[in-house]
Each structure stands twice: as C-alpha cells, then as structure tokens.
Enzyme design. Structure first.
Site, PDB file in Angstrom:
ATOM      1  N   ASP A 212      39.347  74.248  45.663  1.00 19.73           N
ATOM      2  CA  ASP A 212      39.542  75.671  45.949  1.00 19.73           C
ATOM      3  C   ASP A 212      41.026  76.000  46.158  1.00 19.73           C
ATOM      4  O   ASP A 212      41.435  76.483  47.207  1.00 19.73           O
ATOM      5  CB  ASP A 212      38.718  76.066  47.190  1.00 19.73           C
ATOM      6  N   GLU A 456      36.825  65.665  50.792  1.00 22.84           N
ATOM      7  CA  GLU A 456      35.501  66.185  50.444  1.00 22.84           C
ATOM      8  C   GLU A 456      34.963  65.650  49.120  1.00 22.84           C
ATOM      9  O   GLU A 456      34.532  66.419  48.259  1.00 22.84           O
ATOM     10  CB  GLU A 456      35.512  67.718  50.439  1.00 22.84           C
ATOM     11  N   GLU A 545      38.994  70.201  59.248  1.00 23.32           N
ATOM     12  CA  GLU A 545      39.034  71.581  58.756  1.00 23.32           C
ATOM     13  C   GLU A 545      38.012  72.406  59.511  1.00 23.32           C
ATOM     14  O   GLU A 545      36.907  71.932  59.794  1.00 23.32           O
ATOM     15  CB  GLU A 545      38.719  71.688  57.260  1.00 23.32           C
TER      16      GLU A 545
END
Length: 652
Positions: A212, A456, A545
């Site tokens: 992202d 991730e 995060e």
C-alpha cells in the site's frame, strides 16, 4: 499503476522478456564503505539535471535494439531534463510518465580531473549509486560496467580502465532503469495483460502489487564518483561490547589491490583525543570509561560517536601507497530477554514511528530539507525510534540516526510477499542476497538495533516456515550481534515464521480494517492479541503498526472514521492497553504513520494513505499532539532525564 503499451506488433509474448530483465552480472560482495573525503580519497556528487528518455516502444525494447548507450542520448530521440536524485513519476505533466512501467534511460556527461586519471599507479575511479529503482544497467562511454537488481541499496563499479584511456574527454554515464516488479522481486508484483480488446487498447497491461504505497521509480539517491589509491581499504567491520568502565571495539579490516600492506588504527573521541590504538587487520580496541551510544531521551548525551581512523600503507609496483578511511563508531550493546529489549543493559521501550521516503514532487528522491525537517519533527514528538518501512532508507538518513540517537529497526524491501510462488527458491535466493547487501551496508551503525526481513508476508502459508527459518538464520549468520524479526499481521496460531524471530512485531488495525467504526472493541481485541502472542511464544512484543486515516480539517464529534477526532480516539484506546502491557512484555509501539504518503489510486485512497499524524507537507494533525504528550510522558518516567521541555521552540 496502469501502463498502456501503445500500438505496434509486440504482444504479450515479447513484452515480458524485456520487463523481466536481461541476464545479469552477479556482483561480488566486496566492501561497500560509504564514500567519504579523506586525505587519500576524493568524492564528487553528480546530482542536478540528467538527460532522460522513457522507452515508449510497444515492447519497451527500442533502447536495447537501437543501442542508445552507444552514443549521446539526445542523438537517439527527444530527451527531457530530469533531476537526480528524484522519482521521475511526478516531475512532468505527462500522465503516461506518472504511471509508466518499463525501461527508462538516464544520461550525464562529466569531465573528470586529470589527477584522477594519471599517476603510476593511477588511482581507482569508482562510480556509485545510492539507489535506483528497480533494476539498473550502467554504461560508461558505451561500455557496460555494472548491473544491479533492487531499488533501495547501493551499488558501484570500478570504472578506472574505462576512463583513464581518454583524459580530458567527457565521461558519458548512461543508465537503463526498469521499475517492473515480478513474483520474484523484492518487493514482488506481477504484470497482468488485459486481453479483452472490446474493453482495453491493444497491448494494454497493468502492474499489480500487494503493498500500500506508490511504486515510485528513478535514481532516488546520490550518484557519486570517488577515488581511492590503487591499493585501498575495502571493508571494515566493527562490533562493540561494554562492561562497567571498559568498552571494547572489535574490528576487522580488509585490504584490496595489494598483498603487502600494513594497517594502523586510532579511535578518537568527540574532542579529537586518541583513546585507543591498534594495528593489523583483526583486533580489539579497549576504551576506559567510554561514552556509550544511547538513544534519544534515554541519556542526556544521546548518539555519542567516536571516530575510528584506519590507515593503510601498501607496496604496489615499487610505489608506497597510503589510504585513510574514518568510520563513526558508537559503543553500545543490544540484548533481548523473554520480556525486555535491552540497550547497554537497560530496558529500552520503542516509542516511535513508521515512515516512508515520500514527499510531494520528488517522490522517493533524497531531499535534505525534508530529511532535516523530519528529524526535527521526530525530536519534537519525543520519538526515540522508527522502522524503515518498507525498505532500507538512504545512508544520509541513517547517518543522522547514528548522530541523534534514533534507534532503527532496519527493514528489507520484503513487503507484499503474498503469493505462494513468492516463497519459492528463486525468491528465497534473492531475499538472501538482499539481506547480505543490507547487512554489509548498515552493519557498523549503532542506531540499527534490529533487522526486519519482511513486512506482513503471507506467513500463514506452509512454505513460509522454511522460507523465514532460512532468511532469519542467514541474517543471524551475517550479523550475530543483533536480533532479527519480521513484522506480521497473521493470526498467532497460524504464523509459520514467528518461531524464528527474536521479537514479535505485530500490526493490527482494530476498529479500522476490522470492525470499522467500533472503537469500543479495541480494549478486548488488543488485550487478547498481546496475551495470545505472549502465551504462545514468550518473546517481547512490539505493536509495530496501528492507526487510522484522518483527512486534515475533517471534524466529527462523536468521532467518525476519517475525522481527526476518530484518529485521536483510536490512539487513546490503543494507548490504554499499551500502558498495561508495557509493564509486562510489550517493548514498543510504532504509529502508522509518521506522515501521509502516496499510494496507488483506489476507492479507499484519496490522494494516498492518510494515516499520518503529520500531513504529507509535514503539518501536524490533532493526533500528533496526543502522541507527543504520550511520548514525552513515557520518556520522563526515566530518572536520568532532565525535566521535559514542552515549548514549541525546543529545537529552534
């Protein structure tokens, strides 16, 4: 990112051949010391305007077919000025360049000083790129000198033999750069062809990614020419330990270009006083009553750096050559227990941020005003740390972390590893090579307190077990002195990589991506997250995060998603749980994100990701003040600190 390939006969069978890169020359892992001016070395930055041309041919292969590197780029067709360092995407008004996928070409002509080209033996002349995204091929005067895969780490070539034959002539540097990502690159991506001609133009394709942030491309960091003597200091490795009143600096120095050399070393404090000396390629320097390297707000004199001067003398062809290199050294230790992260034997709590190298116009390009502004904001915030999400940052940024005492979780570009094919042997071998390059570059930095090999990944997939066991073991073999982690968003019971990390780093967005709008679920869900992970692994945990998007100036009370109030409220809910768990085994919290940043276009992204506590222009949102109050309060729990100064003029 979308890219219309345009007309022409090249179809899906030919395009990938170019986009998947030409056969590369594997670069041997010699030293990668940061270029510095010393009594024996000179450096010259090649920043400014370069000639630029995107290859708009249907197969993106015209530059190779027509050998653009054989003559000045302006003779091959239309060129434009392109600043270096910078991403090329946002510089022009051309939408096709904003989202361009494929090969682009850069060129710079420079005149080298005669003293660089003469002498017996003549000095080495080295061309170095701080980074270029993603795959680079470099020619000098039409001769290929280096290829490199990877968009965030330096590479270089000894160009002495190419340039020393023509003193007084212009030296033409040509770079072909490809930003295409494949399932086996880091980060991974894929090219998708749109075959439905009733809906898409001929040869239409898109670059798909599983991360992202915008895939900015270009020559992002300084390009430097530098010299060394023909025999030279190739690499230095330093590790440090300390106990009571004694600091120890273990060193290893390698020399290239001569088999008959001697080495002497001197360690100086910040006043220039020599505190230890040594000689030979391997040894230990002992420092009485050392000034330890401490993180910001953990000590009244953070970021203390000594200077290690390494001096080499070597015989080469009857000549006596001398090379001098100075390396900043911080004396500090890092240890991890089942519930603590210790720096110099004292518990350290990460109260910091995640960042991006991202800003208006320059994209990911290195920009000194922006860098200094960001560090001033970090110190205003009371942040003592950040993670280099999601790729290694510029050496210039890391230098300031060393000097200011900002602890760094140094992360590889391993983001978006989601597809099963990205866990295969080809991807694994590249990931191992990237970790070698990262450790080689940053191994001597006291600010780097932990390596992160990925962010991730799909670590719930069975192949992730072997993959991360191998990458983490390899990283530990390269550098046994630091803990290693990766950042997970997988379920604690399904994560195949977590058994191999030293610290559990967890990302979660309760009340945002999960149960959106329901702040009331955070206490229960976040508490369960921590307790499940700790019960399973008995390792310290970092909330690596958390956060919420907020559009600056958008207000709502009661708080609604995307308002500044909702971002504040989510932070406070997280903080109430963190305050309980940091008394037990949680050793850090890193907000997502320091500043708003650009992403691919999408229905959930309004000109990028808005989870910053600062805008992309580095102006504070309401959440910045919430975080600032918290971080200074945590810092002031340590008795060694002077009273907190809360004035906005703190660093003016």
């Amino acid at each position: 990112a979308l890219a219309a390939a345009g007309g022409g006969a090249a179809g899906p069978c030919t395009l990938p051949v170019l986009l998947l890169f030409l056969p590369g020359l594997a670069a041997g892992l010699a030293g990668m010391l940061q270029p510095r001016d010393t009594p024996s070395r000179e450096r010259r930055e090649l920043g400014g305007l370069w000639s630029f041309r995107a290859d708009l041919s249907p197969g993106r292969d015209a530059g190779f077919a027509q050998r653009w590197y054989r003559r000045p780029l302006r003779q091959t067709g239309p060129v434009i000025d392109m600043p270096v360092p910078a991403s090329f995407n946002d510089i022009t008004q051309d939408p096709s360049l904003e989202n361009y996928i494929g090969w682009v070409w850069y060129e710079k002509e420079v005149l080298l000083p005669l003293r660089w080209l003469q002498g017996d033996p003549a000095p080495r002349v080295v061309l170095r790129f701080g980074s270029a995204h993603y795959y680079s091929i470099v020619w000098v005067n039409g001769v290929q000198v280096v290829e490199h895969e990877g968009g965030h780490l330096p590479f270089e070539a000894d160009i002495s033999s190419v340039v020393q034959g023509s003193p007084g002539s212009l030296c033409r540097i040509t770079v072909a750069l490809n930003n295409t990502l494949t399932p086996h690159t880091l980060p991974p991506g894929s090219i998708q062809y749109m075959a439905d001609k009733s809906r898409y133009p001929k040869n239409y394709f898109v670059q798909n990614t599983k991360f992202d942030f915008f895939n900015y491309a270009g020559i992002h960091r300084p390009v430097v020419l530098y010299t060394t003597p023909a025999a030279y200091i190739d690499d230095i490795t330093v590790t440090t330990t300390s106990s009571d009143s004694l600091g120890r600096v273990q060193y290893q120095v390698s020399v290239a270009g001569s088999t008959a050399s001697s080495l002497s070393l001197s360690l100086r404090d910040q006043e220039g006083k020599v505190v230890a000396t040594g000689d030979g390629p391997v040894g230990e320097l002992k420092v009485l009553n050392p000034n330890l390297w401490w993180p910001y707000l953990m000590h009244e004199n953070p970021g203390y750096l000594y200077s290690l001067e390494v001096r080499m003398q070597a015989q080469l062809g009857g000549a006596l050559l001398e090379d001098v290199y100075t390396l900043p050294v911080g004396i500090r230790t890092v240890h991890v227990t089942s519930s603590q992260f210790l720096i110099n034997g004292r518990p350290f709590y990460f109260h910091g941020v995640n960042k991006h190298e991202d800003a208006d116009i320059r994209g990911r390009g290195l920009d000194w005003p922006l860098i200094v502004k960001d560090f001033n904001l970090l110190r205003w915030l009371g942040a003592n740390s950040f993670r280099t999400s999601h790729y290694p940052y510029a050496e210039e940024i890391m230098d300031l972390c060393d000097a200011y005492g900002i602890a760094v979780i140094d992360e590889s570009p391993g983001v978006g590893i989601k597809l099963p094919e990205s866990f295969g042997n080809r991807s694994l071998q590249h990931h191992l090579a990237v970790m070698e390059e990262l450790v080689r570059r940053d191994k001597n930095r006291p600010s780097v307190v932990m390596w992160s090999v990925a962010n991730e990944p799909a670590s719930e997939l069975p192949p992730a077990a072997h993959y991360f066991k191998t990458v983490i073991a390899h990283t530990k073999a390269l550098d046994p002195s630091r803990p290693v982690t990766f950042v997970t968003d997988a379920n604690y019971a399904l994560d195949h990589g977590a058994p191999y990390v030293d610290v559990i780093c967890v990302n979660s967005y309760f009340s945002w991506y999960h149960d959106p709008g329901h702040l009331e679920v955070i206490p229960l869900q976040l508490t369960a997250q921590f307790e499940n992970w700790y019960k399973t692994y008995q390792k310290p945990i970092i909330q690596s995060e958390y956060g919420a998007d907020s559009v600056p100036g958008l207000h709502s009370d009661p708080p609604l998603m995307f308002s500044e109030e909702y971002q504040q409220a989510m932070l406070r809910e997280y903080h109430s749980v963190l305050d309980k768990k940091r008394k037990e085994y949680v050793v850090g919290e890193l907000i997502w994100n320091f500043a708003d940043f650009m992403t691919n276009q999408g229905t959930t992204r309004v000109l990028g990701n808005k989870k910053g506590i600062f805008t992309r222009q580095r102006q504070p949102k309401a959440a910045a003040f919430v975080l600032r109050d918290r971080y200074w309060r945590i810092a002031n729990e340590s008795s060694c600190l002077p009273p907190a100064i809360t004035s906005h003029s703190l660093f003016l």
